[in-house]
Design a protein around this motif. Sequence first.
Motif, PDB file in Angstrom:
ATOM      1  N   ASN A 210       0.820  -1.216   0.000  1.00 55.80           N
ATOM      2  CA  ASN A 210       0.000   0.000   0.000  1.00 55.80           C
ATOM      3  C   ASN A 210       0.851   1.263   0.000  1.00 55.80           C
ATOM      4  N   ASP A 211       1.998   1.208   0.655  1.00 60.03           N
ATOM      5  CA  ASP A 211       2.862   2.393   0.744  1.00 60.03           C
ATOM      6  C   ASP A 211       4.082   2.267  -0.158  1.00 60.03           C
ATOM      7  N   CYS A 212       3.950   1.508  -1.249  1.00 63.14           N
ATOM      8  CA  CYS A 212       5.093   1.286  -2.150  1.00 63.14           C
ATOM      9  C   CYS A 212       5.590   2.613  -2.724  1.00 63.14           C
ATOM     10  N   GLU A 213       6.887   2.810  -2.654  1.00 63.05           N
ATOM     11  CA  GLU A 213       7.530   3.971  -3.274  1.00 63.05           C
ATOM     12  C   GLU A 213       7.717   3.674  -4.757  1.00 63.05           C
ATOM     13  N   ILE A 214       7.129   4.490  -5.625  1.00 56.65           N
ATOM     14  CA  ILE A 214       7.210   4.285  -7.080  1.00 56.65           C
ATOM     15  C   ILE A 214       7.913   5.493  -7.675  1.00 56.65           C
ATOM     16  N   THR A 215       9.163   5.317  -8.045  1.00 59.54           N
ATOM     17  CA  THR A 215      10.004   6.424  -8.508  1.00 59.54           C
ATOM     18  C   THR A 215      10.125   6.429 -10.021  1.00 59.54           C
ATOM     19  N   VAL A 216       9.972   7.591 -10.613  1.00 57.81           N
ATOM     20  CA  VAL A 216      10.271   7.809 -12.026  1.00 57.81           C
ATOM     21  C   VAL A 216      11.501   8.707 -12.097  1.00 57.81           C
ATOM     22  N   GLU A 217      12.575   8.165 -12.640  1.00 56.10           N
ATOM     23  CA  GLU A 217      13.789   8.945 -12.859  1.00 56.10           C
ATOM     24  C   GLU A 217      13.633   9.704 -14.167  1.00 56.10           C
ATOM     25  N   GLY A 218      14.131  10.920 -14.229  1.00 59.16           N
ATOM     26  CA  GLY A 218      13.927  11.626 -15.481  1.00 59.16           C
ATOM     27  C   GLY A 218      14.730  12.885 -15.641  1.00 59.16           C
ATOM     28  N   SER A 219      14.491  13.500 -16.799  1.00 57.06           N
ATOM     29  CA  SER A 219      15.132  14.757 -17.159  1.00 57.06           C
ATOM     30  C   SER A 219      14.147  15.891 -16.938  1.00 57.06           C
ATOM     31  N   VAL A 220      14.640  16.978 -16.377  1.00 59.09           N
ATOM     32  CA  VAL A 220      13.797  18.150 -16.153  1.00 59.09           C
ATOM     33  C   VAL A 220      13.202  18.651 -17.465  1.00 59.09           C
ATOM     34  N   ALA A 221      13.943  18.494 -18.564  1.00 64.09           N
ATOM     35  CA  ALA A 221      13.486  19.001 -19.864  1.00 64.09           C
ATOM     36  C   ALA A 221      12.232  18.289 -20.361  1.00 64.09           C
ATOM     37  N   ASP A 222      11.934  17.105 -19.828  1.00 64.38           N
ATOM     38  CA  ASP A 222      10.771  16.336 -20.297  1.00 64.38           C
ATOM     39  C   ASP A 222       9.490  16.637 -19.531  1.00 64.38           C
TER      40      ASP A 222
END
Length: 519
Positions: A210-222
């Motif tokens: 329920n408290d899973c951390e779901i991270t999206v790594e990315g570029s600020v430009a996107d």
Amino acid sequence: MKHAENIEKITHHATASHSVPPDQSGRSSSAQIMSSAHMHVAKGEAMQGHPHHRLPLSGRFLVPHSRNMEGPHRFYAREGVDPLREAFEAKITVHPGMGGKPVARESQSDLIDALTVRESSGKRMAYIHVPFCKMRCLYCSFFQEKYQPEQSAVYTDALIAELGIWQGRAIQEATPLHAVYLGGGTPTALAPHDLGRLLSAVRSRLPLANDCEITVEGSVADLDEALIEAALENGANRFSLGVQTFETSIRRAMGRRSSREDMARAISRLQSYDQASVVIDLIYGLPDQDMEVWQNDLRTAHSLNLDGLDCYQLGVHKDSPLQKSIERGSVSPAASSAFQGGMYAAQSRFFEDAQYRRLSISHWGRTPRERNLYNTYTKAGVDCLGFGPGAGGNLHGHMTYNQPDYKAWLGQVQQGVKPIAMMMAPQERHRLNKALGSGLEQGVLDLDSLEDLCATQKYAKLESRKSLRTLLEPLLQQWGRAGLLVSGGTSCRLTVAGQFWYINMTQLLIEYIDENVAQ
């Protein structure tokens, strides 16, 4: 117990008399795979070298000043010098405790079957690799594929298919996942619709806590509205953005497009939704990044009211684009290790004074929203499911490496085959090694808990009470004299200098134990 016994038998057979065969050039296939594999590592560790670019070497080769020394002195730090800048000649660039025994290809299938029908215990996570980048930054060791828009849908379809290959197996479905990390490459290079589809599939095909951390790594430009909304609507609750520096001239020299003002606007846009932890990476030691520029980077980051941030040391690796640019004279040299030590101390003082929470040696949290779970679990060596070309995983201590070649990976997935190209069986004391690394990543060496672990695992020569403490005492005392740690009875805490050198210290501790137990 039967599953465990089968795994032990298969692993013994697979590693006792087999090695991974070399290719026609004589280079081992394992080295080829590891040189391009993307292990589930904490975000930003590319700056210091990917942990599976090479097998661990002995301490005398990792720490230059000790190459010609014998006995315990090769593990010692320098005394009578500034420990922050000169405790060791250079920082090592492999990650401590990595490696293991290669599993022969003909044994991998049976071993995978035995491992995947067995439930995990404790925390678990998943790493999903997106290999595409719209451009290559000079300092990056992870670049795989130049992004083409038509690849987005095809790649997303293949990743979703791979998510389903182990459905029904205990390793994937029996217990919840507590962290999922979409890394790269640049996951935000995917079209918004495809990023949303991928995250939706993660939620439907993986058993998330329920408290899973779901991270999206990315570029600020996107970070336009369409991409942000696609990610948030499909469960992303953390964004990790590669800023590296706010100094526009240095960014442009490193191949980054966005200016200081562009990044501030994009980060503010993301924060306006108020639905996810927003963290950034900063790098210290970049060419032309003096202390004034670094201090300005810290002040700018603080002014953005982020949930947290990482501060990583730049590593300039052999044959990397950055090294070649420096050699050609088109880019200024990177900061020396001694100067980087001062930069590390400066960021520690800055964030302590600003009342940030230290979540690890390199990671700081400003708000309760930032938990840094994925990075913490990575260092602790928890089970990890790996998806995507070159992705690494951890199945009960056995490291897995997906096929790094994109087309080969795609072909196997389309045939319904889990594309594992290589496996490594765990080292003899891998749980102890992970505990050492995990503890020092938090700045502490808890001797009582380490001794409890040795007793539980029944490690030879270490299972009796105080045996580990007695073994380590000469080395820890020397490091104390050198200014790297302070003893507190049942534990040792790293000084600021020790925090800067903790990777060297972790690897040397592991090798010191190995050498003394083997005697």
